[in-house]
Enzyme design. Structure first.
Site, mmCIF file in Angstrom:
data_model
loop_
_atom_site.group_PDB
_atom_site.id
_atom_site.type_symbol
_atom_site.label_atom_id
_atom_site.label_comp_id
_atom_site.label_asym_id
_atom_site.label_seq_id
_atom_site.Cartn_x
_atom_site.Cartn_y
_atom_site.Cartn_z
ATOM 1 N N SER A 289 -8.190 -31.467 -5.930
ATOM 2 C CA SER A 289 -8.007 -30.031 -6.156
ATOM 3 C C SER A 289 -7.854 -29.361 -4.800
ATOM 4 C CB SER A 289 -9.237 -29.446 -6.853
ATOM 5 O OG SER A 289 -10.284 -29.235 -5.901
ATOM 6 N N ASP A 290 -7.374 -28.126 -4.768
ATOM 7 C CA ASP A 290 -7.493 -27.394 -3.512
ATOM 8 C C ASP A 290 -8.929 -26.879 -3.447
ATOM 9 O OD1 ASP A 290 -7.036 -26.265 -1.078
ATOM 10 O OD2 ASP A 290 -5.194 -25.254 -1.643
ATOM 11 N N TRP A 291 -9.295 -26.369 -2.311
ATOM 12 C CA TRP A 291 -10.689 -25.961 -2.059
ATOM 13 C C TRP A 291 -11.174 -25.008 -3.165
ATOM 14 C CZ3 TRP A 291 -13.740 -26.659 2.626
ATOM 15 C CH2 TRP A 291 -14.927 -25.896 2.647
#
Ligand code: NOJ
Length: 755
Positions: A289-291
């Site tokens: 996932s992105d942050w």
């Protein structure tokens, strides 16, 4: 490697898995993973999908409070599969040892970091480097970045960014390859090859990550993290090709994007992650996932709480939760309640373990942690030499009226807030590039031209105390006290080099702008100097295309020098002095004004194009012409090149055949120079509206003074194919136009028919 072997034997004795391996006498790859998986509890499996940002202090003494305490406990108990931002061979080794020795199965961690344009030796920002159109160069700089990162204990980078973007307001354009799908695809592949090499387990390579999947570059209004509206044809034809090519090139991981697309956040987008990536493209790597982007499904308003967010993301195909705490807090309960099937988790864990195996960690968890190697590799002089080469190849000469360049003057004023700035050229996303470590333009020039009499004035200040976590980049807007001195030195000089642009942190993540002219008082300063001396060479340093209407009309020479990295000043001096003949071409259109955005070369015709002078009812703005300031692919040289008409090997092409496009390019000057010869194609009538032209090939080559060379391009069916009205990929018979030229506007044309 003495230390390694001690710890390695410790690892052997504490790891159930490796003990098993020994018994079964080196099982085949998948068996290794399956064996390990079969020994894992549900908690341990979920742990592999959990990623934390940790610093060196986390496993050291005295950092066991609050969130650090949670992370510490999780590391100890096998509840973390990978970490980001843990740097340095020593720190990495200590943390790895802790995890390997303390946790039940001793499964090693993967370390990751944003190595975007270098680790310690900084190369040009990716947008700038893309202007080199030199794929081999970009592969080489990525390989050096990987080598340095790996030596410092980093095994996985979150790069390359493959987002196509047509909006220079978006700060993250600095991180990508610009506006074009074909160029972006080729550059993406080169960077992946550079990072990963041929063998991921080699300690000079790291895993790459194709990000952000997908559509992030189309954030509405260019505002970072904003919503995205896209048609499916646009998604398939413009945005996804670099990602598909990355998967085919064997990129180790994908990262999903913060944005939604027409209401569906990419992080929970089953069509993108499952149907397309994992099924149609048969991708077997891991998706991170992105942050916090899984947790952000809640503020997006598609999940009511973190449990529902976790359920949506794992079901869609997001394997690793980066700093979101949603998987570690909810997946177990979701499995136990029957809301999700454990097989979903197994699939994700297999992907993470495969990465560990490919990196060689399952055989030696400590192989990336060697302090001697770290010392030897970082900032090696050969890396700095490559940075200088990449820097000069990335520079784009936008204007050179009256042959002001290469420099001939003996009495030169250097003016501007960036001229002695040793920090801005390092750019944003600088990994471990040290603050203030770049060669400034002033340093580069004075070293290159010891016989020239240089004077200097700052003129105005640019940013005040900006850094990557500053809330806003504050620009100086009122202090004109330096103008007088600048005007005085300009008056006394034969020629003025003005060094203006954006400071490092004005582009990058969360650095969108609503105006993209020279920030602060710089244009005003330029105009004041221009009043007393018109012999100006404007050297720009910036992370995005800028609007430069007044500058383009009035300033005789303009050089686009981006943020070029560690050796910026030397690289620019090489071009200014003529030691290197500029060869860069813009990877992104420079608009005339913000209101023109989006402006990009491969737009559609519309039903109302301009067909004759004096039209009223056509697609345009009343107050500005449609053409951009500088088109895609544009860039001058100290050489001049003349293009012959284009010839085709035949005028009709049957499916499955190829056609050869030939052109002669002559260097009509008396200096050797490199030219990027560009091939564009237009599909005249399609089942859907088609771009006015699309880049389909390019060749960068050196042409000696006075020499004429023939360049051939082969066009095959694949080059003419696209996602058609019914969303199938293929060609459509009919007329095609071919364009070959020095940029996307200045071209020679020919036509053929596809039967
Ligand atoms: C957020 C950014 O969008 C992404 O590109 C980056 O890799 C992560 N943060 C990790 O730093």
């Amino acid at each position: 490697m003495k230390g390694n072997s001690v710890i390695y034997s410790l690892f052997l004795s504490t790891s159930l898995f490796l003990t098993n391996c020994e018994k079964t006498n080196e099982p085949v790859k998948n068996n290794k993973i399956e064996n390990l998986l079969s020994q894992m509890t549900l908690d341990e499996k979920i742990g592999q999908l959990n990623q934390y940002s940790i610093g060196a202090e986390l496993t050291g003494p005295g950092a066991k409070e609050g969130i650090n305490k949670i992370k510490y406990d999780h590391l100890k108990n096998g509840k973390v599969g990978s970490v980001l931002n843990l740097l340095g061979a020593k720190n990495g080794r200590e943390t790895q040892k802790f995890v390997v020795e303390e946790s039940r199965l001793g499964i090693p961690l993967i370390t990751s970091y944003d190595v975007i344009h270098g680790y310690k030796t900084m190369f040009p920002i990716p947008l700038g480097e893309s202007a080199s159109w030199d794929l081999e160069l970009m592969e080489n700089t990525a390989a050096v970045a990987a080598k340095e990162a790996a030596a410092a204990g980093v095994m996985w980078t979150f790069a390359p960014m493959l987002d196509i973007s047509r909006d220079p307001r978006w700060g993250r354009v600095m991180e990508g390859a610009g506006e074009d799908t074909y160029l972006g695809t080729e550059i993406g592949k080169a960077r992946i090859r550079g990072f990963q090499g041929n063998d991921l387990s080699d300690v000079a390579t790291i895993a790459a990550c194709a990000k952000h999947f997908a559509g992030y570059g189309f954030s509405e209004g260019g505002r970072d993290y904003n919503n995205v509206y896209l048609g499916k044809h646009q998604l398939l034809n413009t945005i996804l090709p670099p990602f598909k090519a990355a998967a085919e090139t064997g990129v180790a991981t994908f990262m999903n994007a913060f944005n939604d697309i027409d209401g569906v956040p990419s992080t929970a987008n089953e069509y993108l992650l499952k149907d397309l990536l994992k099924e149609e493209w048969a991708y077997d790597g891991a998706v991170v996932s992105d942050w916090g982007s899984i947790a952000e499904l809640v503020p997006h308003g598609v999940a009511k709480d973190s449990a529902e967010a976790a359920q949506m993301a794992i079901t869609a195909g997001s394997d690793i939760d980066m700093e979101g705490y949603t998987y570690i807090r909810n997946l177990k309960q979701l499995v136990e309640s029957g809301a999700i099937n454990e097989s979903l988790i197994d699939d994700a864990v297999r992907r993470v373990l495969k990465l560990k195996e490919d990196l060689g960690l399952l055989d030696d968890p400590y192989k990336y942690f060697d302090e001697d190697r770290e010392k030897e590799v970082l900032l090696n002089p050969t890396h700095l030499a490559l940075s200088r080469e990449a820097g000069r190849k990335s520079i784009v000469l936008l204007k050179n009226e009256g042959d002001l360049l290469p420099l001939k003057a003996k009495n030169i004023a250097v003016i501007g807030p960036l001229a002695k700035d040793k920090d801005s050229p390092i750019g944003n996303w600088r990994a471990q590039g040290e603050k203030g470590s770049a060669i400034s333009l002033y340093e580069g020039l004075t070293e290159a031209l010891p016989d020239v009499n240089f004077s200097y004035a700052q003129g105005c200040k640019l940013s005040i105390g900006a850094n990557d976590f500053a809330h806003e980049v504050e620009i100086e807007n009122s202090d004109r006290s330096g103008f007088k001195e600048a005007v005085e030195v300009a008056k006394k000089s034969e020629l003025v080099i003005m060094n203006l642009g954006e400071p490092a942190y004005m582009s990058g993540e969360a650095r969108s702008r609503s105006e993209i002219g020279l920030p602060g008082l710089q244009l005003e300063l330029l105009k004041e100097v221009y009043k007393v001396n018109k012999n100006i060479v404007l050297v720009l340093m910036n992370g995005r295309p800028l609007t430069l209407q007044w500058e383009a009309e009035n300033i005789p020479a303009i050089l686009e020098a981006w943020h070029l990295g560690s050796m910026a000043g030397h690289a620019i001096a090489d071009v200014l002095t003529g030691k290197y003949n500029p060869s860069g071409k813009l990877p992104m259109t420079f608009p005339r004004s913000v209101g023109q955005i989006p402006t990009y070369y491969n737009h559609k015709m519309t039903g109302r194009p301009s067909t004759e002078p004096g039209m009223v009812f056509y697609s345009h703005n009343m107050d500005i012409e449609n053409s951009p300031q500088y088109p895609f692919g544009f860039g001058l040289s100290y050489s001049t090149f003349e293009y012959s008409p284009v010839s085709l090997s035949k005028n009709e092409m049957n499916m499955g055949e190829e056609i050869t496009v030939s052109i002669h390019v002559k260097n009509t000057s008396n200096v050797d120079g490199e030219e990027v010869v560009q091939l564009y194609i237009r599909d005249v009538v399609g089942s859907i509206t088609r771009p006015v032209k699309e880049l389909k090939g390019f060749k960068k080559l050196m042409i000696k003074a006075g020499e004429s060379v023939q360049i051939d391009f082969e066009i095959g069916e694949e080059d003419l194919a696209f996602y058609r009205k019914d969303f199938t990929f293929g060609t459509e018979p009919g007329d095609f136009e071919v364009f070959v030229g020095t940029n996307s506007t200045d071209v020679q044309t020919a036509t053929f028919k596809l039967n």
